[in-house]
Design a protein around this motif. Structure first.
Motif, PDB file in Angstrom:
ATOM      1  N   LEU A  20       9.770  43.464 -44.206  1.00 51.47           N
ATOM      2  CA  LEU A  20       9.234  44.499 -45.086  1.00 51.47           C
ATOM      3  C   LEU A  20      10.231  45.614 -45.352  1.00 51.47           C
ATOM      4  O   LEU A  20       9.937  46.547 -46.109  1.00 51.47           O
ATOM      5  CB  LEU A  20       7.951  45.081 -44.492  1.00 51.47           C
ATOM      6  CG  LEU A  20       6.713  44.175 -44.574  1.00 51.47           C
ATOM      7  CD1 LEU A  20       5.568  44.752 -43.754  1.00 51.47           C
ATOM      8  CD2 LEU A  20       6.295  43.954 -46.012  1.00 51.47           C
ATOM      9  N   GLY A  21      11.400  45.545 -44.747  1.00 54.65           N
ATOM     10  CA  GLY A  21      12.453  46.472 -45.131  1.00 54.65           C
ATOM     11  C   GLY A  21      12.947  47.402 -44.062  1.00 54.65           C
ATOM     12  O   GLY A  21      13.652  48.370 -44.369  1.00 54.65           O
ATOM     13  N   LEU A  72       9.042  54.369 -41.488  1.00 55.00           N
ATOM     14  CA  LEU A  72       8.596  53.330 -42.421  1.00 55.00           C
ATOM     15  C   LEU A  72       7.495  53.907 -43.303  1.00 55.00           C
ATOM     16  O   LEU A  72       6.596  54.593 -42.807  1.00 55.00           O
ATOM     17  CB  LEU A  72       8.072  52.122 -41.648  1.00 55.00           C
ATOM     18  CG  LEU A  72       7.871  50.825 -42.455  1.00 55.00           C
ATOM     19  CD1 LEU A  72       9.193  50.304 -42.973  1.00 55.00           C
ATOM     20  CD2 LEU A  72       7.203  49.762 -41.589  1.00 55.00           C
ATOM     21  N   LEU A  86       0.589  47.694 -43.732  1.00 51.59           N
ATOM     22  CA  LEU A  86       0.600  46.298 -44.160  1.00 51.59           C
ATOM     23  C   LEU A  86       1.139  45.393 -43.062  1.00 51.59           C
ATOM     24  O   LEU A  86       0.635  44.277 -42.860  1.00 51.59           O
ATOM     25  CB  LEU A  86       1.456  46.164 -45.424  1.00 51.59           C
ATOM     26  CG  LEU A  86       1.386  44.839 -46.177  1.00 51.59           C
ATOM     27  CD1 LEU A  86      -0.038  44.536 -46.616  1.00 51.59           C
ATOM     28  CD2 LEU A  86       2.321  44.869 -47.378  1.00 51.59           C
ATOM     29  N   SER A  87       2.138  45.855 -42.327  1.00 53.56           N
ATOM     30  CA  SER A  87       2.708  45.020 -41.266  1.00 53.56           C
ATOM     31  C   SER A  87       1.672  44.725 -40.189  1.00 53.56           C
ATOM     32  O   SER A  87       1.572  43.600 -39.693  1.00 53.56           O
ATOM     33  CB  SER A  87       3.931  45.710 -40.645  1.00 53.56           C
ATOM     34  OG  SER A  87       3.547  46.780 -39.798  1.00 53.56           O
ATOM     35  N   ARG A 146       8.454  39.505 -52.556  1.00 54.04           N
ATOM     36  CA  ARG A 146       9.843  39.882 -52.349  1.00 54.04           C
ATOM     37  C   ARG A 146      10.609  38.658 -51.871  1.00 54.04           C
ATOM     38  O   ARG A 146      10.053  37.586 -51.666  1.00 54.04           O
ATOM     39  CB  ARG A 146       9.935  41.034 -51.338  1.00 54.04           C
ATOM     40  CG  ARG A 146       9.268  40.728 -50.020  1.00 54.04           C
ATOM     41  CD  ARG A 146       9.012  42.013 -49.234  1.00 54.04           C
ATOM     42  NE  ARG A 146      10.241  42.741 -48.967  1.00 54.04           N
ATOM     43  CZ  ARG A 146      10.295  44.059 -48.840  1.00 54.04           C
ATOM     44  NH1 ARG A 146       9.198  44.779 -48.985  1.00 54.04           N
ATOM     45  NH2 ARG A 146      11.437  44.666 -48.573  1.00 54.04           N
ATOM     46  N   ASP A 171       3.818  50.161 -46.004  1.00 50.25           N
ATOM     47  CA  ASP A 171       4.461  49.067 -45.284  1.00 50.25           C
ATOM     48  C   ASP A 171       4.064  49.053 -43.817  1.00 50.25           C
ATOM     49  O   ASP A 171       3.894  47.989 -43.212  1.00 50.25           O
ATOM     50  CB  ASP A 171       5.983  49.179 -45.402  1.00 50.25           C
ATOM     51  CG  ASP A 171       6.472  48.872 -46.814  1.00 50.25           C
ATOM     52  OD1 ASP A 171       5.680  48.309 -47.584  1.00 50.25           O
ATOM     53  OD2 ASP A 171       7.627  49.196 -47.123  1.00 50.25           O
ATOM     54  N   ARG A 202      16.139  51.826 -41.428  1.00 49.93           N
ATOM     55  CA  ARG A 202      15.930  51.011 -42.628  1.00 49.93           C
ATOM     56  C   ARG A 202      16.892  49.836 -42.643  1.00 49.93           C
ATOM     57  O   ARG A 202      18.061  49.974 -42.296  1.00 49.93           O
ATOM     58  CB  ARG A 202      16.156  51.832 -43.904  1.00 49.93           C
ATOM     59  CG  ARG A 202      15.261  53.042 -44.040  1.00 49.93           C
ATOM     60  CD  ARG A 202      13.795  52.644 -44.133  1.00 49.93           C
ATOM     61  NE  ARG A 202      13.527  51.859 -45.313  1.00 49.93           N
ATOM     62  CZ  ARG A 202      12.374  51.286 -45.570  1.00 49.93           C
ATOM     63  NH1 ARG A 202      11.374  51.386 -44.701  1.00 49.93           N
ATOM     64  NH2 ARG A 202      12.185  50.589 -46.677  1.00 49.93           N
ATOM     65  N   VAL A 240       7.998  43.248 -39.757  1.00 48.37           N
ATOM     66  CA  VAL A 240       8.466  44.589 -40.090  1.00 48.37           C
ATOM     67  C   VAL A 240       9.866  44.529 -40.688  1.00 48.37           C
ATOM     68  O   VAL A 240      10.180  45.224 -41.677  1.00 48.37           O
ATOM     69  CB  VAL A 240       8.446  45.494 -38.839  1.00 48.37           C
ATOM     70  CG1 VAL A 240       9.128  46.829 -39.122  1.00 48.37           C
ATOM     71  CG2 VAL A 240       7.010  45.726 -38.377  1.00 48.37           C
ATOM     72  N   ARG A 270       4.130  44.420 -52.842  1.00 49.43           N
ATOM     73  CA  ARG A 270       4.995  44.553 -51.691  1.00 49.43           C
ATOM     74  C   ARG A 270       5.336  43.199 -51.081  1.00 49.43           C
ATOM     75  O   ARG A 270       6.382  43.031 -50.452  1.00 49.43           O
ATOM     76  CB  ARG A 270       4.316  45.426 -50.615  1.00 49.43           C
ATOM     77  CG  ARG A 270       4.000  46.832 -51.072  1.00 49.43           C
ATOM     78  CD  ARG A 270       5.241  47.604 -51.430  1.00 49.43           C
ATOM     79  NE  ARG A 270       6.127  47.758 -50.287  1.00 49.43           N
ATOM     80  CZ  ARG A 270       7.457  47.826 -50.365  1.00 49.43           C
ATOM     81  NH1 ARG A 270       8.059  47.704 -51.537  1.00 49.43           N
ATOM     82  NH2 ARG A 270       8.184  47.982 -49.283  1.00 49.43           N
TER      83      ARG A 270
END
Length: 311
Positions: free
Chosen positions: A65-66, A108, A115-116, A196, A112, A309, A62, A193
């Motif tokens: 992922l940002g 979030l 996806l996590s 990165r 994302d 974030r 997580v 995504r």
């Protein structure tokens, strides 16, 4: 509860009852009553550590992922999800949806968050297959009809290597954005995504963490077996664990009950384990999960810290 959920609940109960009947209820009860409490405690501890490691692995994903979630949030969400997995028909689906929703409600983005959870689940299952493949040559001499380890070393090594490297294609080789079906469009969006910074570092971290998680899970499975007097090498337990754990994760039962026990009977028979003991060890592993699910239910009273974030 929907009609489909009721049907799955009934089907899981009938399957478990059938497996217990085949295994001989009296022999099964005798095996469970003679279980060594020291090995049971060791198995529970290994299972607990496995899920703590899983929660921390998910937290690292997580963050990459940002977003940033504290370890209390990750642990609370993970064990709450285990409680839902144990209560709701559909194996791991209900708990995974809860984790994604918890992240979404904390800020979030939906893609994302989903996806996590998806990558966290796939990472664990993928490494489980790799561990089983790598352990197969070492487990071969323990089979009812022992196989020479040399006969499966090369296929095992090739399969293990493919399992560990194939996912890299998703991030190393960009997909063509040409028009296609919904599946292709979803893969292109997901890849955007994943491509990165520090993706290879995160991949190595996830694979390493998943290895720790799966070895602790296998250890819990093996401790349950040792509590019942089943003397098999760790490699045999690692090989047998893959189909047992995968069957338990199928969204066709409640908490894996029924499918896990049926798989254990089929797989452990190859290692000359009687049906009653095979069902017993699967039920003990399920009991380890139920105890942790009970902890997760208690943790619903706690309020996790909000997500922020990442910078």
């Amino acid at each position: 509860m929907t009609r489909g959920a009721v049907l799955r609940l009934v089907a899981a109960g009938l399957l478990l009852a059938a497996v217990v009947h085949v295994a001989d209820p009296a022999a099964l009860a005798g095996s469970l009553l003679r279980a060594d409490p020291r090995w049971l405690f060791a198995g529970l501890a290994a299972a607990l550590l496995s899920n703590v490691a899983s929660a921390l692995r998910w937290r690292a994903l997580v963050t990459w992922l940002g977003a940033h979630i504290g370890w209390p949030f990750a642990l609370l969400a993970y064990f709450r999800a285990m409680a839902l997995n144990a209560l709701l028909p559909g194996a791991v689906v209900g708990g995974d949806l809860y984790r994604a929703l918890a992240l979404r409600q904390s800020g979030l983005p939906a893609l994302d968050a989903g996806l996590s959870v998806l990558l966290d689940r796939i990472s664990g299952l993928w490494v489980l297959l790799a561990v089983a493949s790598a352990a197969a040559p070492l487990a071969a001499p323990s089979l009812r009809q022992a196989l020479p380890p040399g006969d499966i070393v090369l296929p095992s090594a090739v399969l293990t290597l493919l399992l560990l490297t194939a996912p890299l294609l998703l991030v190393v080789r960009p997909l063509d954005a040409a028009p296609g079906g919904r599946m292709r469009a979803a893969l292109v969006r997901m890849q955007s995504r994943l491509r990165r910074a520090r993706v290879l570092h995160q991949y190595a971290l996830q694979m390493g963490a998943s290895f720790v998680v799966q070895m602790l899970s296998v250890a819990a499975f093996a401790c349950g077996g040792r509590a019942l007097g089943i003397d098999l090498p760790l490699a045999a337990w690692a090989t047998a664990a893959a189909p047992v754990f995968l069957m338990a994760a199928l969204p066709v039962s409640v908490g894996g009950w029924g499918t896990r026990e049926a798989a254990a009977v089929a797989v452990l028979a190859a290692f000359a384990v009687p049906a009653a003991q095979a069902v017993a060890v699967a039920m003990l592993y399920g009991a380890f999960g139920l105890l942790q699910a009970a902890l997760g239910g208690v943790l619903f009273a706690c309020r996790p810290q909000p997500l922020s974030r990442a910078r």
